[in-house]
Structure formats: C-alpha cells, structure tokens
Design a protein around this motif. Structure first.
Motif, mmCIF file in Angstrom:
data_model
loop_
_atom_site.group_PDB
_atom_site.id
_atom_site.type_symbol
_atom_site.label_atom_id
_atom_site.label_comp_id
_atom_site.label_asym_id
_atom_site.label_seq_id
_atom_site.Cartn_x
_atom_site.Cartn_y
_atom_site.Cartn_z
ATOM 1 N N PHE A 122 21.616 46.927 3.782
ATOM 2 C CA PHE A 122 20.793 47.575 2.755
ATOM 3 C C PHE A 122 21.541 47.651 1.432
ATOM 4 C CE2 PHE A 122 18.135 50.253 5.952
ATOM 5 C CZ PHE A 122 17.212 49.219 6.062
ATOM 6 N N GLN A 123 22.787 48.066 1.488
ATOM 7 C CA GLN A 123 23.581 48.203 0.271
ATOM 8 C C GLN A 123 23.696 46.868 -0.465
ATOM 9 O OE1 GLN A 123 28.000 48.445 0.351
ATOM 10 N NE2 GLN A 123 27.709 50.535 -0.394
ATOM 11 N N GLY A 124 23.885 45.791 0.300
ATOM 12 C CA GLY A 124 24.091 44.485 -0.311
ATOM 13 C C GLY A 124 22.838 43.869 -0.897
ATOM 14 N N VAL A 125 21.711 44.005 -0.200
ATOM 15 C CA VAL A 125 20.518 43.272 -0.621
ATOM 16 C C VAL A 125 19.465 44.137 -1.291
ATOM 17 C CG1 VAL A 125 20.891 41.634 1.256
ATOM 18 C CG2 VAL A 125 19.225 43.456 1.548
ATOM 19 N N LYS A 126 19.538 45.448 -1.105
ATOM 20 C CA LYS A 126 18.569 46.330 -1.754
ATOM 21 C C LYS A 126 19.152 47.004 -2.996
ATOM 22 C CE LYS A 126 15.789 45.528 1.703
ATOM 23 N NZ LYS A 126 14.709 44.539 1.583
ATOM 24 N N GLY A 127 20.463 46.866 -3.203
ATOM 25 C CA GLY A 127 21.087 47.432 -4.384
ATOM 26 C C GLY A 127 21.795 48.732 -4.082
ATOM 27 N N GLY A 128 23.110 48.759 -4.246
ATOM 28 C CA GLY A 128 23.878 49.964 -3.964
ATOM 29 C C GLY A 128 24.133 50.804 -5.194
ATOM 30 N N GLY A 129 23.984 50.199 -6.369
ATOM 31 C CA GLY A 129 24.164 50.919 -7.624
ATOM 32 C C GLY A 129 22.817 51.224 -8.256
ATOM 33 N N ASN A 130 22.863 51.786 -9.465
ATOM 34 C CA ASN A 130 21.625 52.179 -10.135
ATOM 35 C C ASN A 130 20.945 51.006 -10.828
ATOM 36 O OD1 ASN A 130 23.953 52.445 -12.065
ATOM 37 N ND2 ASN A 130 22.275 52.735 -13.500
ATOM 38 N N GLY A 131 19.635 51.131 -10.966
ATOM 39 C CA GLY A 131 18.877 50.161 -11.744
ATOM 40 C C GLY A 131 18.302 49.024 -10.931
ATOM 41 N N ASP A 132 17.509 48.205 -11.607
ATOM 42 C CA ASP A 132 16.835 47.063 -10.985
ATOM 43 C C ASP A 132 17.696 45.814 -11.140
ATOM 44 O OD1 ASP A 132 14.291 48.320 -10.224
ATOM 45 O OD2 ASP A 132 14.006 48.573 -12.380
ATOM 46 N N VAL A 280 13.711 29.674 23.764
ATOM 47 C CA VAL A 280 14.105 30.630 22.723
ATOM 48 C C VAL A 280 14.825 29.876 21.611
ATOM 49 C CG1 VAL A 280 15.310 32.803 22.249
ATOM 50 C CG2 VAL A 280 14.410 32.343 24.548
ATOM 51 N N GLY A 281 14.587 30.278 20.373
ATOM 52 C CA GLY A 281 15.243 29.672 19.224
ATOM 53 C C GLY A 281 15.802 30.735 18.294
ATOM 54 N N LEU A 282 16.550 30.288 17.290
ATOM 55 C CA LEU A 282 17.209 31.199 16.351
ATOM 56 C C LEU A 282 16.824 30.861 14.920
ATOM 57 C CD1 LEU A 282 19.525 33.322 15.618
ATOM 58 C CD2 LEU A 282 21.008 31.297 15.414
ATOM 59 N N PHE A 283 16.548 31.896 14.135
ATOM 60 C CA PHE A 283 16.443 31.758 12.683
ATOM 61 C C PHE A 283 17.530 32.628 12.069
ATOM 62 C CE2 PHE A 283 15.192 32.601 8.383
ATOM 63 C CZ PHE A 283 14.551 31.458 7.955
ATOM 64 N N ARG A 284 18.419 31.987 11.303
ATOM 65 C CA ARG A 284 19.540 32.714 10.691
ATOM 66 C C ARG A 284 19.490 32.561 9.168
ATOM 67 N NH1 ARG A 284 24.930 31.522 8.882
ATOM 68 N NH2 ARG A 284 24.691 29.328 9.441
ATOM 69 N N PRO A 285 19.232 33.651 8.432
ATOM 70 C CA PRO A 285 19.346 33.565 6.975
ATOM 71 C C PRO A 285 20.812 33.458 6.571
ATOM 72 C CG PRO A 285 18.850 35.812 7.633
ATOM 73 C CD PRO A 285 18.809 34.981 8.884
ATOM 74 N N ILE A 286 21.118 32.500 5.721
ATOM 75 C CA ILE A 286 22.466 32.367 5.162
ATOM 76 C C ILE A 286 22.548 33.143 3.845
ATOM 77 C CG2 ILE A 286 24.214 30.740 4.310
ATOM 78 C CD1 ILE A 286 22.945 28.662 6.219
ATOM 79 N N THR A 287 21.476 33.050 3.046
ATOM 80 C CA THR A 287 21.337 33.971 1.924
ATOM 81 C C THR A 287 20.479 35.128 2.415
ATOM 82 O OG1 THR A 287 19.407 32.726 1.108
ATOM 83 C CG2 THR A 287 21.539 32.276 0.068
ATOM 84 N N VAL A 288 21.027 36.328 2.355
ATOM 85 C CA VAL A 288 20.218 37.494 2.693
ATOM 86 C C VAL A 288 19.571 38.081 1.443
ATOM 87 C CG1 VAL A 288 21.254 38.049 4.909
ATOM 88 C CG2 VAL A 288 22.371 38.840 2.817
ATOM 89 N N TRP A 289 20.063 37.700 0.277
ATOM 90 C CA TRP A 289 19.284 37.768 -0.970
ATOM 91 C C TRP A 289 19.619 36.545 -1.777
ATOM 92 C CZ3 TRP A 289 18.744 37.008 -5.996
ATOM 93 C CH2 TRP A 289 17.503 37.343 -6.528
ATOM 94 N N PRO A 290 18.627 35.722 -2.147
ATOM 95 C CA PRO A 290 17.218 35.899 -1.805
ATOM 96 C C PRO A 290 16.944 35.608 -0.325
ATOM 97 C CG PRO A 290 17.538 33.828 -2.980
ATOM 98 C CD PRO A 290 18.856 34.530 -3.008
ATOM 99 N N PHE A 291 16.167 36.475 0.284
ATOM 100 C CA PHE A 291 15.845 36.311 1.699
ATOM 101 C C PHE A 291 14.811 35.207 1.865
ATOM 102 C CE2 PHE A 291 13.863 37.249 5.769
ATOM 103 C CZ PHE A 291 14.944 37.611 6.556
ATOM 104 N N PRO A 292 14.992 34.307 2.847
ATOM 105 C CA PRO A 292 14.057 33.184 3.046
ATOM 106 C C PRO A 292 12.779 33.614 3.781
ATOM 107 C CG PRO A 292 15.858 33.046 4.606
ATOM 108 C CD PRO A 292 16.180 34.204 3.715
ATOM 109 N N TYR A 293 11.945 34.383 3.101
ATOM 110 C CA TYR A 293 10.733 34.920 3.729
ATOM 111 C C TYR A 293 9.802 33.814 4.219
ATOM 112 C CZ TYR A 293 11.880 39.531 1.787
ATOM 113 O OH TYR A 293 12.500 40.721 1.482
ATOM 114 N N GLU A 294 9.474 32.870 3.358
ATOM 115 C CA GLU A 294 8.488 31.846 3.709
ATOM 116 C C GLU A 294 8.983 30.925 4.820
ATOM 117 O OE1 GLU A 294 4.713 30.573 3.650
ATOM 118 O OE2 GLU A 294 5.540 32.210 2.442
ATOM 119 N N PRO A 295 10.248 30.450 4.771
ATOM 120 C CA PRO A 295 10.740 29.627 5.881
ATOM 121 C C PRO A 295 10.699 30.361 7.228
ATOM 122 C CG PRO A 295 12.149 29.343 3.981
ATOM 123 C CD PRO A 295 11.217 30.461 3.654
ATOM 124 N N LEU A 296 11.042 31.643 7.235
ATOM 125 C CA LEU A 296 10.980 32.417 8.484
ATOM 126 C C LEU A 296 9.540 32.549 8.956
ATOM 127 C CD1 LEU A 296 12.100 34.207 10.722
ATOM 128 C CD2 LEU A 296 12.127 36.116 9.111
#
Length: 359
Positions: A122-132, A280-296
């Motif tokens: 959460f801290q890494g991809v949603k922002g740990g400091g202030n602002g957008d 069973v298969g695996l989907f692994r995001p390498i970039t967690v931001w930007p998150f690969p929403y559409e490929p997943l």
C-alpha cells in the motif's frame, strides 16, 4: 558474460553503480544494511560519493539535492526507514526529480521484525507521503530480475522525471543466486538533455535557462496546473510501462496472483499441481505501479478460468488491485500471512483443492 554467485544486496548495489549511479545516501537498517556497506567500499573506487546520513530523513533530502543536479543517485532502506523518508519522497515527486529508491521490506507494523515481508505494498503503490503522486514501482522476484531492471530504471526515471521504487522483500537482498552483471555505464550529466537540472548558472546567462527546483506553488491556479502536468505524466507511464509475467495460464482453471519471491513459491506449487492434473497458472505483476489491470483481466476472463487465488506476505493488499482488475468477473480468494511467514507450497495446493471442490 559469465555468471557470478552474489548476494542480492551486493548484486543490486553493483548493478546500480553499473547503471551510472555515483551518489549513495542512506542509513543502516536490517535486512538491507549490506547495500550501504557495499556502496561504502565501491563508491570511492569509482570516484562516486557514499555518505551515511545521520538519519533516513537526512538521507532522502540529500537524494533530493543530488537528483536536482541531474546526477544518478540512489538510496536504500527497509520498511520503517522508508516510512521516515515519505515526506522527502513526496517532495521529490512534486519537484519531478528522477532517482532510485530501494525498499527491502521487513515485517511490521512499527519495528516489527527483521525478516522478509510484503507489508509495504500500500505504501509503495498508493502513496506513503502527502498529495497526488505516484512512483514507478517494480517488484522483482529474483536477484537477476532486480539487476536487469536497474539497467533501465534510471532511463525511465529520467524519461518521466519521477522517482523509481524497488519494492523487494527481504529475501531478495539476503539470498544468493548466480547473476550476469552488465557492463559499466559511464554516465555524464548533459545540461542540454536535462535543462531542468541545476547544473550551474552565472550572471550573463539567459535567465530563462536558470533551473529552479521546487514543489511549492502558493497559488491554487499554479498548483492545479502543476499537478495536472504530473497526472498527464502518470497517465503516459500507465500506458507504456506495465510489466507482467504469466506462467502456464493458457488452459488454467485457477489463476494464482502473487508478486516478488512469493511468486516463486507459487510456481513450485503450480508445477506440483500440474503433475496431479490440477490446471493452475500464475499471473505476476512486475510493475505494481502502474498495475497491469487489463492484462490480468484478459488472463482471468478466459473461459477455462473458474476462480483466482491471491497470495501475499501481508494481510491482503495487492488483492485490492486484483479485484479492481476483475471487477467481479471471477471470484477472488486470499491466502497469506502477516509477520513475515511465507505461504508454503502445501498451503497453496490445499487451498486450490478446496476451491476446486467448492466448484
């Protein structure tokens, strides 16, 4: 190139140096202390600067200063230390300065423990400091992948003028693996290519070329214009910088989502399940931001896929992005632990069997 057996922390530090990093500012904290230790020996050898700051707060502000000159600069820390850096990271993002930040995650909250964790998602991809703001955030699953990403991380940081964050659990830094190291890059700051950088100005120069590094905009109109510019950069990064890996997803009935070294546990479990006929298969995001929403989404909306299992070393953080990607198209369940306890292959297999029986 020959393979060399290296500890993750040392390989990552050397990879940053070979990518052109010549400034390191940091403070020791387990499990990443070997990174500054390695930098303290190597930076003097190559004419670089190693400085152990008096605190994490001081270190990130030193990064701000060096990045403002256009130099390639890096800092590293672990979870509580990265928390202390958040104000400075927000300032760096607001000032549009490229740099590389390494977070070797440990258990939390608070001081937690010194073992590996994934609790800072959460801290890494949603922002740990202030602002957008956002950080271009990579989650490597091996030492070699971390080394490879570092070879273009500075290019990306400079292209978008934004900080790059490595979200690596402690295992990446502490284990040893054979790696292929790249050649050394002799990086020099080119003022023509970095007109925004404070590379020197003297009376008589064109005042319009004077670089001002700043994240303060008192006027609401000016701040709105600045943040709109930042958001446009982030939208461009979202379009161009998504990275992900799929593993045996073509005919999968169940998809496991995982990032970092947990994905390696998942691969072992998948191989064992395939041997007994579980698809069973695996989907692994390498970039967690930007998150690969559409490929997943595309992987999980295949006709054969019945459900998704998200696994992490936390209480369930990336699962929020997994659910956003699927938007209810498939059921999503979670398997994870807090306190640095990794899910085991046996647990993953048992959970998938349970999910299959429920269908």
């Amino acid at each position: 190139m020959a393979l060399t057996l290296m500890k993750g922390s040392e390989a990552i530090a050397e990879a940053a140096i070979r990518a052109g990093a010549r400034f390191f500012f940091g403070y020791p904290i387990t499990p990443q202390t070997e990174i500054p230790e390695y930098m303290s020996a190597r930076m003097p050898e190559i004419g670089g600067c190693y400085l152990q700051a008096e605190s994490e707060v001081a270190a990130i502000n030193m990064v701000y200063g060096a990045a403002g000159t256009g130099a390639r600069v890096i800092t590293s820390s672990s979870s509580p230390g990265i928390s202390l850096k958040q104000e400075g990271i927000s300032y760096i993002a607001g000032a549009q300065l490229p740099c590389v930040i390494l977070n070797v995650m440990r258990g939390g909250p608070g001081l937690g423990n010194i073992q590996a964790s994934q609790g800072d998602y959460f801290q890494g991809v949603k922002g740990g400091g202030n602002g957008d703001y956002h950080l271009l955030t990579y989650a490597p699953s091996s030492i070699q992948e971390a080394v490879d990403i570092l070879q273009f991380a500075y290019d990306k940081a400079e292209k978008y003028r934004m900080p790059v964050l490595f979200l690596a659990d402690g295992i990446i830094a502490q284990m040893m693996e054979p790696v292929e190291m790249p050649e050394m890059v002799e990086y020099k700051v080119d003022p023509e290519k970095k007109p925004w950088a404070a590379t020197g100005w003297k009376p008589g120069d064109d005042p319009k070329k004077r670089a001002v590094i700043n994240s303060l905009f008192i006027s609401t109109e000016e701040l709105a214009e600045h943040t709109d510019k930042l958001q446009a950069v982030y939208r461009e990064a979202e379009k161009n910088e998504q990275m992900w890996e799929t593993y045996k997803t073509e005919d999968a009935e169940f998809i496991i989502t995982a990032f970092g070294t947990v994905a390696r546990v998942a691969k072992t479990a998948i191989d064992e399940m395939r041997e007994e006929g579980l698809k069973v298969g695996l989907f692994r995001p390498i970039t967690v931001w930007p998150f690969p929403y559409e490929p997943l989404k595309e992987v999980c909306e295949q006709a054969s896929v019945k459900a998704v299992l998200d696994t992490e070393v936390n209480e369930g953080q990336m699962i929020e992005d997994v659910k956003l990607a699927l938007n209810g198209a498939r059921p999503v369940e979670f398997l994870g632990h807090c306190g640095s306890q990794f899910p085991t292959t046996a647990e993953l297999i048992a959970k998938i069997r349970e999910m299959k029986e429920a269908k």
